[in-house]
Design a protein around this motif. Structure first.
Motif, PDB file in Angstrom:
ATOM      1  N   ILE A 189       0.776  21.898   0.869  1.00  0.00           N
ATOM      2  CA  ILE A 189      -0.040  20.703   0.650  1.00  0.00           C
ATOM      3  C   ILE A 189      -0.342  20.415   2.425  1.00  0.00           C
ATOM      4  O   ILE A 189       0.344  20.414   2.946  1.00  0.00           O
ATOM      5  N   VAL A 190      -1.640  19.973   2.226  1.00  0.00           N
ATOM      6  CA  VAL A 190      -2.099  19.362   3.633  1.00  0.00           C
ATOM      7  C   VAL A 190      -2.420  17.894   3.138  1.00  0.00           C
ATOM      8  O   VAL A 190      -3.248  17.569   2.457  1.00  0.00           O
ATOM      9  N   LEU A 191      -2.087  16.721   3.694  1.00  0.00           N
ATOM     10  CA  LEU A 191      -2.295  15.398   3.549  1.00  0.00           C
ATOM     11  C   LEU A 191      -2.989  14.889   4.564  1.00  0.00           C
ATOM     12  O   LEU A 191      -2.536  14.783   5.777  1.00  0.00           O
ATOM     13  N   CYS A 192      -4.290  14.334   4.295  1.00  0.00           N
ATOM     14  CA  CYS A 192      -5.085  14.036   5.259  1.00  0.00           C
ATOM     15  C   CYS A 192      -5.505  12.635   4.967  1.00  0.00           C
ATOM     16  O   CYS A 192      -6.114  12.153   3.701  1.00  0.00           O
ATOM     17  N   SER A 193      -5.459  11.606   5.876  1.00  0.00           N
ATOM     18  CA  SER A 193      -5.668  10.157   5.751  1.00  0.00           C
ATOM     19  C   SER A 193      -6.920   9.909   6.691  1.00  0.00           C
ATOM     20  O   SER A 193      -7.035  10.524   7.760  1.00  0.00           O
ATOM     21  N   ILE A 194      -7.625   8.792   6.215  1.00  0.00           N
ATOM     22  CA  ILE A 194      -8.755   8.256   7.103  1.00  0.00           C
ATOM     23  C   ILE A 194      -8.174   7.235   7.806  1.00  0.00           C
ATOM     24  O   ILE A 194      -7.657   6.116   7.497  1.00  0.00           O
ATOM     25  N   ASN A 206       6.321  10.032   1.781  1.00  0.00           N
ATOM     26  CA  ASN A 206       7.571   9.932   1.355  1.00  0.00           C
ATOM     27  C   ASN A 206       7.940  10.601   0.170  1.00  0.00           C
ATOM     28  O   ASN A 206       9.050  11.177   0.207  1.00  0.00           O
ATOM     29  N   TYR A 207       7.019  11.330  -0.472  1.00  0.00           N
ATOM     30  CA  TYR A 207       7.202  12.288  -1.919  1.00  0.00           C
ATOM     31  C   TYR A 207       6.858  13.485  -1.397  1.00  0.00           C
ATOM     32  O   TYR A 207       7.487  14.292  -1.693  1.00  0.00           O
ATOM     33  N   PHE A 208       5.778  13.700  -0.581  1.00  0.00           N
ATOM     34  CA  PHE A 208       5.143  15.045  -0.365  1.00  0.00           C
ATOM     35  C   PHE A 208       5.781  15.214   1.421  1.00  0.00           C
ATOM     36  O   PHE A 208       4.934  15.673   2.209  1.00  0.00           O
ATOM     37  N   ASP A 209       7.117  15.488   1.434  1.00  0.00           N
ATOM     38  CA  ASP A 209       7.671  15.114   2.716  1.00  0.00           C
ATOM     39  C   ASP A 209       7.483  16.704   3.469  1.00  0.00           C
ATOM     40  O   ASP A 209       7.777  16.636   4.758  1.00  0.00           O
ATOM     41  N   GLN A 210       7.189  17.769   2.823  1.00  0.00           N
ATOM     42  CA  GLN A 210       7.021  19.009   3.179  1.00  0.00           C
ATOM     43  C   GLN A 210       5.505  19.296   3.593  1.00  0.00           C
ATOM     44  O   GLN A 210       5.367  20.390   4.238  1.00  0.00           O
ATOM     45  N   ALA A 211       4.613  18.434   3.378  1.00  0.00           N
ATOM     46  CA  ALA A 211       3.462  18.555   3.652  1.00  0.00           C
ATOM     47  C   ALA A 211       3.020  18.790   5.029  1.00  0.00           C
ATOM     48  O   ALA A 211       3.600  18.103   6.026  1.00  0.00           O
ATOM     49  N   GLU A 212       1.947  19.282   5.560  1.00  0.00           N
ATOM     50  CA  GLU A 212       1.265  19.427   6.730  1.00  0.00           C
ATOM     51  C   GLU A 212       0.386  18.235   6.787  1.00  0.00           C
ATOM     52  O   GLU A 212       0.040  17.715   5.609  1.00  0.00           O
ATOM     53  N   ILE A 240       0.976  -1.150   0.039  1.00  0.00           N
ATOM     54  CA  ILE A 240       0.072  -0.077   0.201  1.00  0.00           C
ATOM     55  C   ILE A 240       0.947   1.212   0.040  1.00  0.00           C
ATOM     56  O   ILE A 240       0.547   2.135  -0.848  1.00  0.00           O
ATOM     57  N   GLU A 241       2.031   1.361   0.768  1.00  0.00           N
ATOM     58  CA  GLU A 241       2.943   2.506   0.884  1.00  0.00           C
ATOM     59  C   GLU A 241       3.368   2.749  -0.435  1.00  0.00           C
ATOM     60  O   GLU A 241       3.631   3.811  -1.169  1.00  0.00           O
ATOM     61  N   ARG A 242       3.910   1.507  -1.224  1.00  0.00           N
ATOM     62  CA  ARG A 242       4.653   1.770  -2.450  1.00  0.00           C
ATOM     63  C   ARG A 242       3.451   2.386  -3.473  1.00  0.00           C
ATOM     64  O   ARG A 242       3.741   2.974  -4.414  1.00  0.00           O
ATOM     65  N   ILE A 243       2.376   1.772  -3.481  1.00  0.00           N
ATOM     66  CA  ILE A 243       1.260   2.215  -4.338  1.00  0.00           C
ATOM     67  C   ILE A 243       1.004   3.891  -3.980  1.00  0.00           C
ATOM     68  O   ILE A 243       0.894   4.753  -5.155  1.00  0.00           O
ATOM     69  N   GLY A 244       1.038   4.215  -2.654  1.00  0.00           N
ATOM     70  CA  GLY A 244       0.952   5.604  -2.449  1.00  0.00           C
ATOM     71  C   GLY A 244       2.027   6.519  -2.976  1.00  0.00           C
ATOM     72  O   GLY A 244       1.999   7.632  -3.664  1.00  0.00           O
ATOM     73  N   GLU A 245       3.342   5.821  -2.882  1.00  0.00           N
ATOM     74  CA  GLU A 245       4.449   6.736  -3.771  1.00  0.00           C
ATOM     75  C   GLU A 245       4.008   6.552  -5.098  1.00  0.00           C
ATOM     76  O   GLU A 245       4.258   7.901  -5.693  1.00  0.00           O
ATOM     77  N   ILE A 246       3.871   5.857  -6.106  1.00  0.00           N
ATOM     78  CA  ILE A 246       3.280   6.026  -7.345  1.00  0.00           C
ATOM     79  C   ILE A 246       2.209   6.926  -7.474  1.00  0.00           C
ATOM     80  O   ILE A 246       2.267   7.716  -8.460  1.00  0.00           O
ATOM     81  N   LEU A 247       1.089   6.800  -6.965  1.00  0.00           N
ATOM     82  CA  LEU A 247       0.031   7.751  -6.865  1.00  0.00           C
ATOM     83  C   LEU A 247       0.439   9.016  -6.639  1.00  0.00           C
ATOM     84  O   LEU A 247       0.267  10.401  -7.281  1.00  0.00           O
ATOM     85  N   ALA A 248       1.301   9.325  -5.622  1.00  0.00           N
ATOM     86  CA  ALA A 248       2.042  10.925  -5.233  1.00  0.00           C
ATOM     87  C   ALA A 248       2.804  10.996  -6.418  1.00  0.00           C
ATOM     88  O   ALA A 248       2.779  12.303  -6.796  1.00  0.00           O
ATOM     89  N   TYR A 249       3.694  10.454  -7.091  1.00  0.00           N
ATOM     90  CA  TYR A 249       4.507  10.805  -8.214  1.00  0.00           C
ATOM     91  C   TYR A 249       3.758  11.332  -9.178  1.00  0.00           C
ATOM     92  O   TYR A 249       3.723  12.217  -9.994  1.00  0.00           O
ATOM     93  N   GLU A 250       2.382  10.261  -9.844  1.00  0.00           N
ATOM     94  CA  GLU A 250       1.609  10.652 -10.833  1.00  0.00           C
ATOM     95  C   GLU A 250       0.908  12.154 -10.468  1.00  0.00           C
ATOM     96  O   GLU A 250       0.642  12.981 -11.394  1.00  0.00           O
ATOM     97  N   MET A 251       0.520  12.239  -9.171  1.00  0.00           N
ATOM     98  CA  MET A 251      -0.312  13.443  -8.991  1.00  0.00           C
ATOM     99  C   MET A 251       0.739  14.592  -9.026  1.00  0.00           C
ATOM    100  O   MET A 251       0.280  15.774  -9.313  1.00  0.00           O
ATOM    101  N   SER A 252       2.050  14.563  -8.841  1.00  0.00           N
ATOM    102  CA  SER A 252       2.763  15.729  -8.616  1.00  0.00           C
ATOM    103  C   SER A 252       3.026  16.326  -9.968  1.00  0.00           C
ATOM    104  O   SER A 252       3.461  17.441 -10.148  1.00  0.00           O
ATOM    105  N   LYS A 253       2.448  15.679 -11.029  1.00  0.00           N
ATOM    106  CA  LYS A 253       2.541  16.274 -12.394  1.00  0.00           C
ATOM    107  C   LYS A 253       1.569  17.414 -12.668  1.00  0.00           C
ATOM    108  O   LYS A 253       1.765  18.202 -13.415  1.00  0.00           O
TER     109      LYS A 253
END
Length: 219
Positions: A74-79, A92-98, A36-49
């Motif tokens: 960026i504010v990263l909110c998880s359920i 891991n990719y948006f490491d400066q996010a709140e 799940i973490e690795r998929i999150g990284e892939i989604l983050a990369y695609e979103m970053s574009k």
């Protein structure tokens, strides 16, 4: 709402999704969380574009280099609780996010096939004029995503909204399209066609929270 379904193109993402679904591999909770973490990284990369970029000059030991860097607040909110591994991958990719965290769960009534979404714990910084990333690994009916977004409105109006999920169901995606405007983006690993009578994704993968952290007692 614009949907970005990453499974429509061949990539290593499909390997991680397959392992999440596999009843034999998913017995390894640590690997399940890591996938799940690795998929999150892939989604983050695609979103970053899709973020806003600005040119900056970087001083190196031997000279200067001009490059474009993202400028979104960026504010990263998880359920909680299933969203924790996905949150880690995004962070891991948006490491400066709140960071923000919110709990949402299904509360069943007399009929086990009907439920309402209960939101309890919520910790969130200001969202005013920021980029909100709202993450939930499983997008089944879409009700949890909508309920948490409604709860977050008290913290301000985001400039941009991105929804992140690992696996969704078409009825849930369609539900969110009716409630989010066209400027909202959904980034998702894959979309299955159906929900069963209890509102779970089919074929899906089971209960992501239980597979990641162990079974819970039902209240």
């Amino acid at each position: 709402m614009k949907t970005h379904n990453l499974s429509k193109e061949n990539s290593i993402l499909n390997s991680f999704l397959s392992e999440l679904r596999d009843v034999n591999i998913q017995k390894d909770a640590m690997r399940f969380r890591r996938n799940i973490e690795r998929i999150g990284e892939i989604l983050a990369y695609e979103m970053s574009k899709s973020l806003t970029y600005q040119s900056e000059t970087i001083q190196t030991p031997l000279g200067e280099h001009s490059t474009k860097l993202p400028k979104n607040d960026i504010v990263l909110c998880s359920i909680l609780r299933a969203g924790i591994p996905l949150h880690n991958g995004l962070l891991n990719y948006f490491d400066q996010a709140e960071n923000a965290f919110i709990s949402a769960y299904r509360q069943h009534k007399e009929n086990p096939e009907s439920f309402e979404i209960v939101v309890e714990y919520l910790a969130c910084p200001s969202l005013e004029n920021k980029t909100l990333i709202l993450a939930d690994p499983m997008l089944a009916t879409g009700q949890s995503m909508l309920a948490t977004f409604e709860a977050l409105k008290a913290f301000g109006t985001p400039k941009n909204i991105h929804l992140i999920s690992v696996i969704g169901a078409k009825p849930g995606v369609d539900f969110l399209k009716k409630h989010f405007d066209k400027n909202v983006n959904l980034w998702i690993g894959t979309v299955d066609e159906n929900l069963n009578e209890k509102g779970y994704i089919v074929p899906g993968l089971g209960d992501a929270g239980d597979l990641a952290f162990g079974q819970k007692l039902q209240q």
